[in-house]
Design a protein around this motif. Structure first.
Motif, PDB file in Angstrom:
ATOM      1  N   ASN A  54       0.855  -1.192   0.000  1.00  0.00           N
ATOM      2  CA  ASN A  54       0.000   0.000   0.000  1.00  0.00           C
ATOM      3  C   ASN A  54       0.895   1.247   0.000  1.00  0.00           C
ATOM      4  O   ASN A  54       0.971   1.966   0.990  1.00  0.00           O
ATOM      5  CB  ASN A  54      -0.876   0.009   1.261  1.00  0.00           C
ATOM      6  CG  ASN A  54      -1.726  -1.231   1.373  1.00  0.00           C
ATOM      7  OD1 ASN A  54      -2.764  -1.337   0.756  1.00  0.00           O
ATOM      8  ND2 ASN A  54      -1.265  -2.191   2.169  1.00  0.00           N
ATOM      9  N   HIS A  75      -5.587  -1.475   1.619  1.00  0.00           N
ATOM     10  CA  HIS A  75      -6.810  -2.062   1.075  1.00  0.00           C
ATOM     11  C   HIS A  75      -6.513  -3.362   0.355  1.00  0.00           C
ATOM     12  O   HIS A  75      -5.369  -3.668   0.034  1.00  0.00           O
ATOM     13  CB  HIS A  75      -7.526  -1.076   0.147  1.00  0.00           C
ATOM     14  CG  HIS A  75      -6.797  -0.791  -1.133  1.00  0.00           C
ATOM     15  ND1 HIS A  75      -6.888  -1.600  -2.229  1.00  0.00           N
ATOM     16  CD2 HIS A  75      -5.956   0.214  -1.468  1.00  0.00           C
ATOM     17  CE1 HIS A  75      -6.149  -1.108  -3.214  1.00  0.00           C
ATOM     18  NE2 HIS A  75      -5.561  -0.003  -2.772  1.00  0.00           N
ATOM     19  N   ASP A  76      -7.589  -4.104   0.116  1.00  0.00           N
ATOM     20  CA  ASP A  76      -7.485  -5.388  -0.571  1.00  0.00           C
ATOM     21  C   ASP A  76      -8.048  -5.313  -1.990  1.00  0.00           C
ATOM     22  O   ASP A  76      -8.291  -6.328  -2.617  1.00  0.00           O
ATOM     23  CB  ASP A  76      -8.197  -6.483   0.226  1.00  0.00           C
ATOM     24  CG  ASP A  76      -9.687  -6.202   0.410  1.00  0.00           C
ATOM     25  OD1 ASP A  76     -10.223  -5.248  -0.192  1.00  0.00           O
ATOM     26  OD2 ASP A  76     -10.322  -6.944   1.187  1.00  0.00           O
ATOM     27  N   GLY A  77      -8.283  -4.097  -2.490  1.00  0.00           N
ATOM     28  CA  GLY A  77      -8.867  -3.912  -3.814  1.00  0.00           C
ATOM     29  C   GLY A  77     -10.364  -3.673  -3.755  1.00  0.00           C
ATOM     30  O   GLY A  77     -10.976  -3.261  -4.738  1.00  0.00           O
ATOM     31  N   ARG A  78     -10.951  -3.908  -2.619  1.00  0.00           N
ATOM     32  CA  ARG A  78     -12.391  -3.729  -2.437  1.00  0.00           C
ATOM     33  C   ARG A  78     -12.699  -2.826  -1.254  1.00  0.00           C
ATOM     34  O   ARG A  78     -13.477  -1.897  -1.350  1.00  0.00           O
ATOM     35  CB  ARG A  78     -13.035  -5.095  -2.226  1.00  0.00           C
ATOM     36  CG  ARG A  78     -14.498  -5.029  -1.976  1.00  0.00           C
ATOM     37  CD  ARG A  78     -15.099  -6.412  -1.836  1.00  0.00           C
ATOM     38  NE  ARG A  78     -16.488  -6.301  -1.472  1.00  0.00           N
ATOM     39  CZ  ARG A  78     -17.380  -7.207  -1.744  1.00  0.00           C
ATOM     40  NH1 ARG A  78     -17.039  -8.304  -2.381  1.00  0.00           N
ATOM     41  NH2 ARG A  78     -18.621  -7.051  -1.365  1.00  0.00           N
ATOM     42  N   ARG A  79     -12.094  -3.108  -0.124  1.00  0.00           N
ATOM     43  CA  ARG A  79     -12.341  -2.343   1.095  1.00  0.00           C
ATOM     44  C   ARG A  79     -11.010  -2.001   1.741  1.00  0.00           C
ATOM     45  O   ARG A  79     -10.079  -2.788   1.730  1.00  0.00           O
ATOM     46  CB  ARG A  79     -13.182  -3.159   2.072  1.00  0.00           C
ATOM     47  CG  ARG A  79     -13.429  -2.428   3.378  1.00  0.00           C
ATOM     48  CD  ARG A  79     -14.331  -3.190   4.282  1.00  0.00           C
ATOM     49  NE  ARG A  79     -15.667  -3.199   3.702  1.00  0.00           N
ATOM     50  CZ  ARG A  79     -16.699  -3.803   4.241  1.00  0.00           C
ATOM     51  NH1 ARG A  79     -16.553  -4.470   5.369  1.00  0.00           N
ATOM     52  NH2 ARG A  79     -17.873  -3.764   3.673  1.00  0.00           N
ATOM     53  N   LYS A 109      -9.747   6.906  -2.763  1.00  0.00           N
ATOM     54  CA  LYS A 109     -10.650   7.226  -3.883  1.00  0.00           C
ATOM     55  C   LYS A 109      -9.896   7.163  -5.208  1.00  0.00           C
ATOM     56  O   LYS A 109     -10.448   6.688  -6.212  1.00  0.00           O
ATOM     57  CB  LYS A 109     -11.259   8.607  -3.695  1.00  0.00           C
ATOM     58  CG  LYS A 109     -12.325   8.658  -2.627  1.00  0.00           C
ATOM     59  CD  LYS A 109     -12.842  10.078  -2.479  1.00  0.00           C
ATOM     60  CE  LYS A 109     -13.794  10.215  -1.317  1.00  0.00           C
ATOM     61  NZ  LYS A 109     -14.238  11.615  -1.144  1.00  0.00           N
ATOM     62  N   GLU A 111      -7.657   5.185  -5.935  1.00  0.00           N
ATOM     63  CA  GLU A 111      -7.484   3.770  -6.246  1.00  0.00           C
ATOM     64  C   GLU A 111      -8.832   3.051  -6.398  1.00  0.00           C
ATOM     65  O   GLU A 111      -8.881   1.830  -6.400  1.00  0.00           O
ATOM     66  CB  GLU A 111      -6.602   3.117  -5.181  1.00  0.00           C
ATOM     67  CG  GLU A 111      -5.200   3.727  -5.187  1.00  0.00           C
ATOM     68  CD  GLU A 111      -4.197   2.960  -4.368  1.00  0.00           C
ATOM     69  OE1 GLU A 111      -4.361   1.732  -4.208  1.00  0.00           O
ATOM     70  OE2 GLU A 111      -3.235   3.594  -3.895  1.00  0.00           O
ATOM     71  N   LYS A 112      -9.901   3.845  -6.476  1.00  0.00           N
ATOM     72  CA  LYS A 112     -11.267   3.340  -6.709  1.00  0.00           C
ATOM     73  C   LYS A 112     -11.780   2.454  -5.584  1.00  0.00           C
ATOM     74  O   LYS A 112     -12.553   1.514  -5.801  1.00  0.00           O
ATOM     75  CB  LYS A 112     -11.358   2.616  -8.042  1.00  0.00           C
ATOM     76  CG  LYS A 112     -10.857   3.442  -9.214  1.00  0.00           C
ATOM     77  CD  LYS A 112     -11.951   3.838 -10.131  1.00  0.00           C
ATOM     78  CE  LYS A 112     -11.469   4.494 -11.395  1.00  0.00           C
ATOM     79  NZ  LYS A 112     -11.091   5.864 -11.279  1.00  0.00           N
ATOM     80  N   ILE A 113     -11.358   2.746  -4.358  1.00  0.00           N
ATOM     81  CA  ILE A 113     -11.852   2.046  -3.175  1.00  0.00           C
ATOM     82  C   ILE A 113     -13.050   2.821  -2.654  1.00  0.00           C
ATOM     83  O   ILE A 113     -12.993   4.044  -2.504  1.00  0.00           O
ATOM     84  CB  ILE A 113     -10.755   1.927  -2.097  1.00  0.00           C
ATOM     85  CG1 ILE A 113      -9.521   1.218  -2.666  1.00  0.00           C
ATOM     86  CG2 ILE A 113     -11.286   1.236  -0.851  1.00  0.00           C
ATOM     87  CD1 ILE A 113      -9.776  -0.189  -3.186  1.00  0.00           C
ATOM     88  N   ASN A 114     -14.150   2.123  -2.383  1.00  0.00           N
ATOM     89  CA  ASN A 114     -15.405   2.785  -2.043  1.00  0.00           C
ATOM     90  C   ASN A 114     -15.811   2.714  -0.575  1.00  0.00           C
ATOM     91  O   ASN A 114     -16.774   3.353  -0.173  1.00  0.00           O
ATOM     92  CB  ASN A 114     -16.540   2.197  -2.892  1.00  0.00           C
ATOM     93  CG  ASN A 114     -16.298   2.447  -4.362  1.00  0.00           C
ATOM     94  OD1 ASN A 114     -16.062   3.570  -4.775  1.00  0.00           O
ATOM     95  ND2 ASN A 114     -16.322   1.388  -5.148  1.00  0.00           N
ATOM     96  N   LYS A 115     -15.102   1.925   0.223  1.00  0.00           N
ATOM     97  CA  LYS A 115     -15.470   1.800   1.624  1.00  0.00           C
ATOM     98  C   LYS A 115     -14.217   1.609   2.468  1.00  0.00           C
ATOM     99  O   LYS A 115     -13.279   0.939   2.054  1.00  0.00           O
ATOM    100  CB  LYS A 115     -16.420   0.623   1.828  1.00  0.00           C
ATOM    101  CG  LYS A 115     -17.080   0.618   3.183  1.00  0.00           C
ATOM    102  CD  LYS A 115     -18.310  -0.266   3.175  1.00  0.00           C
ATOM    103  CE  LYS A 115     -19.067  -0.033   4.459  1.00  0.00           C
ATOM    104  NZ  LYS A 115     -20.355  -0.645   4.467  1.00  0.00           N
TER     105      LYS A 115
END
Length: 159
Positions: A54, A75-79, A109, A111-115
């Motif tokens: 990261n 992050h793990d690509g999702r959260r 944001k 990296e397109k992470i939403n949560k």
């Protein structure tokens, strides 16, 4: 009580954390009453692995040439998750924590992470008050489970 340090309004010294910051960040962790340190994950080698995975999302705040705040964020690509969010006791109440959280969220944001989530010990009254004031939601609809893959990775709390 420690004296508070005055900051100029709107001044920010937040930047991306690197492994070169480790010694100062570790000293900051050790200076905070009740702070929990993991015996393996929070070693220099453990933090270096985390930062390699990261490289842009963790933050430090620098004042007067020294690190006074830090967040590990990954992050793990999702959260994403925030770890070890802290500000030196004498630099608190000046918006440093908020600015670091905002920095990390902006990086996520990109990296397109939403949560993003975090864990705060129930006994951490200062931290829990901070997260409530920041508008974060305390989840009561789920149970948190973990499983230790390495029993030697203990959490040790500062006194």
């Amino acid at each position: 009580m420690l004296p508070l340090i005055k900051r100029k309004v709107g001044e920010t010294m937040v930047r991306t954390m690197t492994i070169d910051d480790y010694d100062e960040v570790y000293a900051l962790w050790m200076s905070i009453h009740g702070f929990g340190i993991r015996s393996i994950d929070d070693t220099k080698e453990g933090v270096e692995m985390f930062l390699k995975r990261n490289p842009t999302t963790s933050a430090v705040d620098v004042e007067d040439g020294k690190i006074v705040g830090a967040i590990l964020c990954g992050h793990d690509g999702r959260r994403a998750c925030l770890y070890h969010v802290c500000v030196s006791e004498k630099y608190r109440m000046h918006g440093i924590g908020k600015k670091m959280v905002e920095f990390c969220c902006e990086q996520l944001k990109k990296e397109k992470i939403n949560k993003v989530c975090l864990n705060a010990f129930v006994t951490n009254t200062v931290g829990n008050k901070f997260w409530q004031k920041m508008g974060w939601t305390l989840r009561t609809d789920l149970n948190y489970y973990d499983f230790a893959l390495n029993e030697d990775n203990l959490t040790i709390f500062n006194k």
